[in-house]
Design an enzyme around this catalytic site. Structure first.
Site, mmCIF file in Angstrom:
data_model
loop_
_atom_site.group_PDB
_atom_site.id
_atom_site.type_symbol
_atom_site.label_atom_id
_atom_site.label_comp_id
_atom_site.label_asym_id
_atom_site.label_seq_id
_atom_site.Cartn_x
_atom_site.Cartn_y
_atom_site.Cartn_z
ATOM 1 N N HIS B 167 6.996 5.995 -10.912
ATOM 2 C CA HIS B 167 6.476 4.685 -10.506
ATOM 3 C C HIS B 167 6.290 3.639 -11.593
ATOM 4 C CE1 HIS B 167 5.645 6.946 -6.854
ATOM 5 N NE2 HIS B 167 5.305 5.844 -6.236
ATOM 6 N N GLY B 218 12.468 4.131 -8.940
ATOM 7 C CA GLY B 218 12.320 5.202 -7.954
ATOM 8 C C GLY B 218 11.589 4.702 -6.728
ATOM 9 N N HIS B 219 10.683 3.764 -6.925
ATOM 10 C CA HIS B 219 10.041 3.065 -5.800
ATOM 11 C C HIS B 219 10.308 1.592 -6.018
ATOM 12 C CE1 HIS B 219 7.348 1.463 -2.885
ATOM 13 N NE2 HIS B 219 6.679 2.566 -2.676
ATOM 14 N N HIS B 293 12.168 6.966 2.550
ATOM 15 C CA HIS B 293 10.818 6.416 2.552
ATOM 16 C C HIS B 293 10.866 4.960 3.023
ATOM 17 C CE1 HIS B 293 7.124 4.866 0.416
ATOM 18 N NE2 HIS B 293 6.657 6.013 0.883
ATOM 19 N N GLU B 345 7.249 10.063 4.737
ATOM 20 C CA GLU B 345 6.877 8.728 5.250
ATOM 21 C C GLU B 345 8.152 7.943 5.527
ATOM 22 O OE1 GLU B 345 4.581 7.500 1.793
ATOM 23 O OE2 GLU B 345 2.753 8.278 2.709
ATOM 24 N N GLU B 361 3.831 3.367 8.872
ATOM 25 C CA GLU B 361 2.854 2.981 7.857
ATOM 26 C C GLU B 361 2.637 1.469 7.863
ATOM 27 O OE1 GLU B 361 3.753 4.595 3.978
ATOM 28 O OE2 GLU B 361 2.322 3.238 3.005
ATOM 29 N N CYS B 363 2.042 -0.424 5.443
ATOM 30 C CA CYS B 363 2.820 -1.023 4.345
ATOM 31 C C CYS B 363 4.284 -1.222 4.717
ATOM 32 C CB CYS B 363 2.744 -0.148 3.100
ATOM 33 S SG CYS B 363 1.142 -0.218 2.300
ATOM 34 N N CYS B 441 -2.683 2.102 -0.912
ATOM 35 C CA CYS B 441 -1.628 1.089 -0.840
ATOM 36 C C CYS B 441 -1.842 0.145 0.331
ATOM 37 C CB CYS B 441 -0.239 1.734 -0.804
ATOM 38 S SG CYS B 441 0.096 2.763 0.598
ATOM 39 N N CYS B 442 -2.194 0.676 1.493
ATOM 40 C CA CYS B 442 -2.222 -0.184 2.675
ATOM 41 C C CYS B 442 -3.315 -1.259 2.642
ATOM 42 C CB CYS B 442 -2.292 0.656 3.940
ATOM 43 S SG CYS B 442 -0.826 1.694 4.161
#
Lengths: 693, 693
Positions: B167, B218-219, B293, B345, B361, B363, B441-442
Site C-alpha cells: 500500500h 497494488g491498490h 477487489h 471484497e 462495500e 467504498c 476506509c469507509c
C-alpha cells in the site's frame, strides 16, 4: 424403554444380499472401490497425492523392531504440529510420518469394507492381502498396546496430548470397527486382539478413576466402536469406557481447555462457542440441538444410542430423540443431506438449508444411517427407517458415480458449474465427482456401508424379524433351536412390490414386523388393500387370515404379523409408488416458492442434459403436472416428465434492471431423474427444487 | 472524442451547497464524522482499537530529527512482514510502527474531508488543528521526499519492495488527494509541497527509463491523485507518471511476480488468475471485464478515465466504456452496490448478485461515483449520471447511519440478523452499523465524498454548465470575463421539481445542459410537458421559447439550452416521480420471481419494523399494487405502501417436508422505506427484493 422391542442387526454370515439394486452397488465396491483403495493406501495411484498409510505402518513396525533388537536405539523426535502432507522430495523420504494425521484409517476403513465383502463374496486372494497387511499393522503396535503411527513415529511423549485435534481416538475407533468386522467375517482374531490391547491401554489411561485422564474423543467414533468390541468380546470394560467418553463429554471445566498442544487457540472469552464444533459444549444429555461438525455429531449420537440401549438409560435416549428430531425437523435437506455449511462441515441454525452451498457430506449421511439403525434397534419406529431409506437412496448414493470410480464429498441440491469454479463461496461444491481425496473419508465410508448394507435391511430379536428395507436377500433366523429361512425379493427402489417367503421345517412362533413406508399411501398385503392411515381392525383380521397367522397389528408404522409359521408361507406386499410434489416448511427461505419431485423413496432432480441450461427459469405446473414415468429412460432408471414452463431468459442487450413486466412463459416438458444419478453424464446444471407455477 | 464536450468539476470555492437533503448530510460529516475521525486517528476513542496514525507520524518525525542532530544514530530495523496491529502492552510501546500498514491514510483522508468542509463552512479552529497536524506529517518526510511511516520507521531498505501488498503508492495517493484538497480550500501549500516532493521522488524511481522500476500500485488511487496534482501544479511529470502506472499495469512479465517480499505466494502454475485481484492480469486496454477487489478496480478505472480525457486516448476510453458497461449491465446491485463477494471484497462473474451475502462495500460505491463523474467529464451522457445518482442516494448513503455515528462497510440487500451471527458465510454482513473500524476506509471515504458533493452536482467547460444532479446550490460560472450567478433549488430526492435561476449583469452566450433522469417518464420545462422519449423538435422550440433562449436540443439524455442569457432568468423543471416496480435481468438467479420498488432515484426496501418478520413470506401484488405515498412517514422520509400478501408461515409441529399444497395467502399491506435508511430503528430483517404475486 420397551426392552422387548430391542433388536440387533443380523450377522452378515446369516444374510446374503441378492437385491438387483444393492447387489450392483456392492459389486462396484468389491470390483472397483476396494482395489482402488488398496492401491491408494499403498501410494500406487498415479496422479493422486500419496496416502503414506502403509508406509507409516511399516516405519512404525520397523522402529519397534529396531528398539527391540537394540535397546540403546534412540528414535528421532519430530514436531507433531507441523507434519508434512506431501514431502517435497518423494525420492528421499525421511524416517518420519507423512500424510494426514488420521492416515492410519485408510487401512482400517479398507479392511472393514474387505471384511464385509468377504461375507458376501469369499475371495481367498483378497483375504490373503488383508492378512498380510494386518501383520504389518499389528507389528506397529507398541508393547503397551498403543497404536497410532503418527505419534509412534513422531513423538511418543505427546501421546494423548491433543485429543481435540489429533484424531488418536478416532483412529482407534476405526481400527476397532475394522478389527471386529474382520473377526466376524473370517474368524481371524489377530487384528481383534490388537484392537483389544489398544482398547485396554486406553482404558488404563482414561476413566473415572482419580489418576485417570478425563478426556474424550475430538472426533467421535470410538463410542460406537467400543460397543462393537464389547459385543465381539463380551468385555464390559469396553462398554464402560464408551459410556465414560459419553458421560464425560461437555462437562465443565472443559477437558479440551486443559490441553496445551492445540494448533489453533480460540479467542479468550469464547468459552462455550468453541466447543460446539466438537459437540462438547454441554453434557450430552443436555444437548438439544445438533451442532458443529456434522459427521462428528451423528457418530456421537450413534454411540449415545448404543449406550442408551445397552444401559437402558432413559435420559440418554431422550437426548438421542431430541437430537434426532432437531436434525430431521430443522436441519436436513430433502435428500437426507446434513451439515449445511462448509465452514467446519457443520450444522448451522434451524431451517438454514441453502441448496447451492450445501455441504451435505456423504459421510454425514452415512452417519445418519448409523444413527437411524441404532434408534431402530431401540424402538422399531418407521420414522427412523424412513429417514434411513431416504439417506441410502439419496444422500449416500449420490456420493459415488454409477461406475464406482469417482466420488462426491459434498452433495449440493443445486449446481451451476461456473459458480463452483468462479465463486469462492462455492469452491467446496464440485461440479463433477473426483477420483480420490487426500483426506479420503467418503469413498471408504461408502465402501464399508454398502458392503454391509444387509446389516441395515433387517434387525431381529429372539422372536421377531424386523424388515426395515425391502431388500432382496436370503437369511436365516434362529427361533429357539430352529432355523427359519426367509427369502425376500423386491422391485425397490422403483417398484413398491416385495415378496417374502418363509420356510420352516417345524412350526415356530415368530413375528414378522414389516415397515410401511411413509411415501406410500396404500399397502396391499396378500391381496388385502388399505390406505396406510386407515388400517382398521377388520382389515388387520383379513390380513392375518390371508397370511395364515394368528394376529396382525400396526404399531409405529410397522405391520406386525404374529403366529405360528411352518412349511412354506408367502407374503406378497405392494406399496404403490406415486410421484409426489413436495414442499419445504415455509421457514426454509431457500425453498420458498419451490417444490421437489419424489417417487417412492427417490428424490428426483432436474439436470441440464435433459432440460437445457438456466434451470432457474423453469417452473413446474403443480396444478396439472401430468406426470409420466418412463422406465429405463435415463441411465437405466425411470425418468419422470411433467408439464412445465420456461420463463423467458435474457434478451439481447437487456439492461440489468428494467421496469417489471409479467414474464413470458413458454410451455415445456420437464424431465426429472433420480437425484443420486446426477452428474453421470458430464458436467451441467442440476437442481432438486424447481419453482412452482 | 468530442473534446468540446469535456468538462471539469467546479472548484468548491465557486459553489455552495444549500440543498435540504445534502446539506444535512454534510453537516453530519462536519459535526460528527470529522471530530470523531480526529479522535480516532489520535487514539482517543474509548473502546476502539487505536489507529496509531498520528503516533506513527510523530515517531517518524522524531527519528528524522534524531538522525539530523546525530548523524551516527542507528535506527533499529523491524521486520516488515510481521507488524503489530495492536501491541499487547499499550503502556510500554516500542519505537516501532503499529496499526495497519496503510494507517497513514487515516490522516490524509481526514485532512481531505476537512479541506472540503472548510470551503462550505469556514472554521478557524478546525483549520488550526489541521495545520498543526500537517506540521507533524511533513516533518515525517525523509530528505529524499519519501513519506510512508510504515517503512520509514520499520525498515527503509525495504521501501518499494512489495508494491503488490503493502500500500505505499496507495498511501501516496491519499496524501496527494488530501494535499491538493487542502491547498485548493485554504491556499496553504505546505502539505502540497510535501506531496510534490514525494511525487518527485516516486517519479525518480518509477518510469519507462532504463534504470527505473517498472512497478505500479497494488491498490490503485495514485493514478487519479497524480492527475489532481497535475491540475493543481501544472507539472506534466505527474500526468506522465500516472499514465506510466496505467500503461505498465498488467504487462508481461508481471511486475508483481518479480517482487520477493510478498507474504502470500500464489501457487505455481496460477500464472494469470492471481493478478485478477489487482486488475493486473492484462494490460488495461485489453481488460473487458471488471475483476478483483472492487474498490481497487473502480479507483483504477477512474484514473484511466482521467488519463483518457487528458491524453485524448481513444483506446483507453474504449476500455473505460467496456468496463463501465460490464459493471453496470452485469455486476451491479440495483442499489448501485458492486463487489458481490466478501472473498477478496471482489467482483465475481456476470449476474452473480446474491442479496444476503453481498459485499457491496460503501467504498466501492464511492469509487463508482468517482468513475461516473470522470466519464461524464469526457462525455455528458445521462447513463453515467443516472448511475452516479443511484450510487449516491442508495449504495453510498446506506453506509452511514442517519445520525452520522455508525457505519456499514458491507451493504447487503437482504438481511436476517440471526444469519449474520450464526452463519460463517455471512459474518461479513453486519446486522447493525458499527461505530468505527480498525481498517477505517469507509467512514472517512464517506466524509470526503459528502463534503465535496458539490463537485459531482455540476461540471463546466468554457461555455456550458452541466447539471448532473439537481442539488440545491449557489454557484458562479465564468463566461469569458463575466460571472454568471446560478441558483438551483430542488425537492430531490422525494420530489422531482427543481428551479434554476440565472443572473447575469451583462448578456452572455451560455449553454445550460440539464440531465433528464432515467427514472422519470416525463419532464416539464417552464410549463412545457413532454414524455422524455418523445421530445420532438416542436416541443424543443416551445421549450426554447419559454426559456427565452435561442435553441433547445436533446443529446445523450441531456437537454441543452443555448443562447444569450442576461438579467434574471428562471427555469422551472419538473420530473414527476412515480413508484416503479423493477425486475432484474432473468439471468440474475437470486432475483428470479422477485421485484424491487423504486421511487424517483431511491430504491426502497422492506424492514421488519414495518412488516413483521419472515419477509420472505411476503409477496407484492404486482397487478394491482395500489401504491400510496405518505410523506414524512418513516424517519422523515415518505413511506410507500402497497397491496400484498403474506404466505402462511410454519405451523406448529410442521414437518420439514410435506406433500405440496397451494399455500394460504392473507392479504396485507406492505410498507417500504428508502433503502439507505434501513437499520436506523434497531436490528431486524430487511429485504430490497420481494416476491411477486
Amino acid at each position: 424403554m420397551d426392552t422387548k422391542r430391542f433388536s440387533d442387526p443380523l450377522s452378515l454370515q446369516q444374510i446374503k444380499v441378492t437385491d438387483n439394486f444393492w447387489k450392483k452397488e456392492m459389486e462396484l465396491v468389491r470390483t472397483e472401490v476396494i482395489p482402488y483403495q488398496w492401491d491408494a493406501l499403498n501410494d500406487n495411484v498415479p496422479g493422486a497425492a500419496p496416502s503414506f498409510c502403509m508406509k507409516n505402518y511399516k516405519l512404525a513396525a520397523d522402529l519397534n523392531a529396531r528398539k527391540k533388537s537394540d535397546p540403546s536405539y534412540e528414535q528421532p523426535v519430530w514436531t507433531t504440529s507441523n507434519f508434512e502432507l506431501v514431502p517435497e522430495d518423494m525420492d528421499h523420504l525421511e524416517e518420519r510420518f507423512y500424510g494426514f494425521l488420521f492416515q492410519d484409517t485408510d487401512f482400517t476403513k479398507w479392511v472393514e469394507a474387505v471384511a464385509y465383502s468377504l461375507t458376501q463374496h469369499p475371495d481367498a486372494a483378497l483375504e490373503k492381502l488383508a492378512d498380510d497387511a494386518i501383520d504389518v499393522v499389528c507389528a506397529a503396535q507398541l508393547d503397551n498396546g498403543y497404536l497410532d503411527t503418527f505419534y509412534i513415529i513422531n513423538d511418543q511423549s505427546k501421546i494423548f496430548s491433543n485429543l481435540r485435534d489429533n484424531h488418536e481416538l478416532y483412529c482407534f475407533g476405526h481400527l476397532t470397527e475394522g478389527a471386529v468386522a474382520y473377526y466376524e467375517a473370517t474368524g481371524k482374531d489377530k487384528l481383534l486382539k490388537t484392537a483389544c490391547r489398544y482398547a485396554d491401554y486406553i482404558d488404563s489411561r482414561f476413566g473415572s478413576g482419580e489418576d485417570k485422564c478425563k478426556g474424550y474423543p475430538g472426533h467421535e467414533i470410538a463410542e460406537m466402536a467400543l460397543v462393537r468390541l464389547y459385543h465381539a468380546t463380551g468385555e464390559e470394560r469396553y462398554l464402560n469406557l464408551s459410556r465414560f467418553f459419553i458421560d464425560e463429554r461437555g462437562k465443565k471445566p472443559y477437558y479440551f481447555d486443559s490441553e496445551t498442544d492445540h494448533k489453533f487457540t480460540p479467542k479468550p472469552g469464547d468459552t462455550s462457542l468453541r466447543h460446539f464444533y466438537h459437540q462438547a459444549h454441554l453434557p450430552v444429555r443436555e444437548q438439544n440441538e445438533a451442532t458443529g461438525h456434522a459427521v462428528r455429531a451423528v457418530y456421537l449420537y450413534s454411540g449415545m444410542a448404543d449406550i442408551a440401549r445397552l444401559t437402558e438409560d432413559e435420559g440418554l435416549l431422550a437426548a438421542c430423540n431430541t437430537l434426532w428430531d432437531n436434525i430431521v425437523n430443522k436441519k436436513m435437506y430433502i435428500t437426507g443431506g446434513i451439515g449445511s455449511t462448509n465452514h467446519g462441515e457443520a450444522f448451522t441454525y434451524a431451517y438454514d438449508l441453502p441448496n447451492d452451498m450445501a455441504y451435505a457430506e456423504t459421510c454425514a449421511s452415512i452417519g445418519m444411517v448409523f444413527f437411524a439403525r441404532r434408534m431402530l434397534q431401540i424402538k422399531p419406529d418407521a420414522r427412523y427407517a424412513n429417514i434411513m431409506e431416504r439417506e441410502l437412496f439419496n444422500g449416500v448414493l449420490s456420493g459415488m458415480a454409477l461406475d464406482g470410480k469417482s466420488f462426491f464429498y459434498v452433495n449440493p441440491l443445486e449446481v451451476l458449474p461456473k459458480a463452483c469454479r468462479e465463486d469462492a463461496r462455492k469452491f467446496h461444491v464440485k461440479p463433477i465427482r473426483q477420483k480420490w481425496f487426500g483426506c479420503a473419508c467418503c469413498p471408504p465410508n461408502i465402501a464399508r456401508l454398502l458392503s454391509s448394507i444387509a446389516a441395515y435391511a433387517c434387525t431381529e430379536n429372539e422372536d421377531t424379524l424386523f424388515v426395515h428395507l425391502y431388500m432382496g436377500c436370503e437369511l436365516k433366523k434362529k427361533i429357539g433351536e430352529n432355523k427359519v429361512s426367509v427369502q425376500i425379493t423386491s422391485g425397490f427402489p422403483y417398484h413398491g412390490n416385495a415378496a417374502i417367503e418363509i420356510n420352516s421345517d417345524v412350526p415356530v412362533q415368530m413375528t414378522l414386523a414389516l415397515r410401511l413406508p411413509d411415501w406410500a399411501e396404500k399397502c396391499t398385503v396378500n391381496g388385502v388393500t388399505s390406505k396406510n392411515d386407515e388400517i382398521t381392525d377388520a382389515i388387520l383380521s383379513e390380513i392375518a387370515a390371508s397370511t395364515d397367522v394368528s394376529s396382525a397389528n400396526i404399531s409405529d408404522g410397522y405391520l406386525y404379523l404374529s403366529g405360528t409359521w411352518s412349511g412354506n408361507q408367502k407374503l406378497n406386499l405392494d406399496f404403490p409408488m406415486t410421484v409426489r410434489i413436495m414442499a419445504a416448511n415455509p421457514s426454509v427461505r431457500e425453498d420458498i416458492g419451490k417444490v421437489a419431485v419424489t417417487y417412492g423413496p427417490m428424490v428426483y432432480c432436474l439436470e441440464e442434459a435433459d432440460n437445457g441450461n438456466n434451470l432457474h427459469l423453469l417452473r413446474l405446473n403443480c396444478e396439472d403436472p401430468d406426470f409420466k414415468i418412463t422406465p429405463d429412460a435415463i441411465l437405466g432408471a425411470p425418468s419422470i416428465t411433467a408439464k412445465g414452463y420456461r420463463e423467458e431468459g435474457e434478451k439481447e442487450g437487456e439492461n440489468l434492471y428494467h421496469v417489471y413486466q409479467e414474464p413470458k412463459l413458454t410451455k415445456c416438458e420437464l424431465t426429472f431423474l433420480p437425484y443420486y444419478m446426477w452428474n453421470n453424464r458430464g458436467e451441467g446444471e442440476m437442481s432438486v427444487w424447481v419453482r412452482k407455477m
